[in-house]
Design an enzyme around this catalytic site. Sequence first.
Site, PDB file in Angstrom:
ATOM      1  N   ASP A   9      -2.438  26.086 -11.175  1.00  0.00           N
ATOM      2  CA  ASP A   9      -3.601  26.935 -11.466  1.00  0.00           C
ATOM      3  C   ASP A   9      -3.237  28.383 -11.148  1.00  0.00           C
ATOM      4  O   ASP A   9      -2.307  28.649 -10.379  1.00  0.00           O
ATOM      5  CB  ASP A   9      -4.823  26.521 -10.625  1.00  0.00           C
ATOM      6  N   SER A  10      -4.010  29.300 -11.720  1.00  0.00           N
ATOM      7  CA  SER A  10      -3.786  30.719 -11.427  1.00  0.00           C
ATOM      8  C   SER A  10      -4.051  31.009  -9.943  1.00  0.00           C
ATOM      9  O   SER A  10      -3.515  31.971  -9.407  1.00  0.00           O
ATOM     10  CB  SER A  10      -4.706  31.567 -12.298  1.00  0.00           C
ATOM     11  N   CYS A  72      -6.031  24.650 -15.196  1.00  0.00           N
ATOM     12  CA  CYS A  72      -6.581  25.990 -15.400  1.00  0.00           C
ATOM     13  C   CYS A  72      -6.937  26.073 -16.874  1.00  0.00           C
ATOM     14  O   CYS A  72      -6.073  25.868 -17.736  1.00  0.00           O
ATOM     15  CB  CYS A  72      -5.507  27.022 -15.041  1.00  0.00           C
ATOM     16  N   GLU A 157     -12.488  34.152  -5.577  1.00  0.00           N
ATOM     17  CA  GLU A 157     -11.173  34.511  -5.010  1.00  0.00           C
ATOM     18  C   GLU A 157     -11.335  35.418  -3.786  1.00  0.00           C
ATOM     19  O   GLU A 157     -10.464  35.493  -2.944  1.00  0.00           O
ATOM     20  CB  GLU A 157     -10.294  35.197  -6.066  1.00  0.00           C
ATOM     21  N   CYS A 191     -14.233  26.371 -16.284  1.00  0.00           N
ATOM     22  CA  CYS A 191     -13.262  27.081 -15.454  1.00  0.00           C
ATOM     23  C   CYS A 191     -13.208  26.331 -14.131  1.00  0.00           C
ATOM     24  O   CYS A 191     -14.251  25.990 -13.556  1.00  0.00           O
ATOM     25  CB  CYS A 191     -13.703  28.522 -15.227  1.00  0.00           C
ATOM     26  N   HIS A 193     -12.580  27.123 -11.232  1.00  0.00           N
ATOM     27  CA  HIS A 193     -13.145  27.760 -10.040  1.00  0.00           C
ATOM     28  C   HIS A 193     -14.652  27.470  -9.880  1.00  0.00           C
ATOM     29  O   HIS A 193     -15.183  27.472  -8.776  1.00  0.00           O
ATOM     30  CB  HIS A 193     -13.016  29.287 -10.125  1.00  0.00           C
TER      31      HIS A 193
END
Length: 273
Positions: A9-10, A72, A157, A191, A193
């Site tokens: 994942d990013s 992701c 984040e 997404c 996240h």
Amino acid sequence: MTAPIGIFDSGYGGLTILREIRRRLPQYDYLYLGDNARAPYGARSFDIVYDFTLQAVRRLFDSGCRLVILACNTASAKALRSIQQRNLPAIDPSRRVLGVIIPTVEALGSISRTKHVGVVATPGTILSHSYRIETAKLYPEMKVAEVAAPMWVPLIENGEANGDGADYFVKKYCDEVLAADPLIDTLLLGCTHYPILLPKIRRYMPERVKIVPQGRLVAESLADYLDRHPEMAELCSKEGHTEFLTTEATDKFDRLASIFLDSEVNSTRITLQ
Ligand code: DGL
């Protein structure tokens, strides 16, 4: 030689996928790679996401992984097909890279009754229209309202997902989806996240709308894949261990990742190029 399943994942988002995969397939080993130093990917161009994702896949292959999951959506939308078609045949045609969009879309058919579905995702995923395109192939009658939520990943984040400030942006994009299609009965979190924001998203969505995170859908699809490909399952090591790699400082990764996974994390810092 057996090796762990690679999960890329990013940043932290893929941990929501890893959590569900480990729940469903606890016997396997996993090697998680978060490109935290270069996250978010959401607003980056196609070429950059492709380059970064290919670097990560190569790194996981170098560690022995034969199966890599792009956990992701942005990477799945912008890099998966090119990697599968252009790079894998040259690198090693026996290895596999799988994404999260198709398993998620496949599940939509049995989730939505009205066949009106909202998708929130990063600007990159929305601009690729991957959800609309893949849904049209499987369920031509389904209407997909796609809305970009560019502020959600930065909030997460930066550890602000539970803060009061997050409410403004959670409500804003929820309102945008409902305005785009008031008939939706399902909101897909496109997404990895976004499940972190689930309690707040629930607050701003009408009760009749089911909110669908992808983790379980992806985990189920991976279990099915391994059942159908015993030759690949045999090459994946099974001691129930997970290791973590990050391109950012390990102390920050360990702290936030432990919150995502509800267990202690000790990562190793790497450089991708
Ligand atoms: N978690 C990633 C996804 O599922 C994107 C986050 C980012 O913008 O880097 O799309």
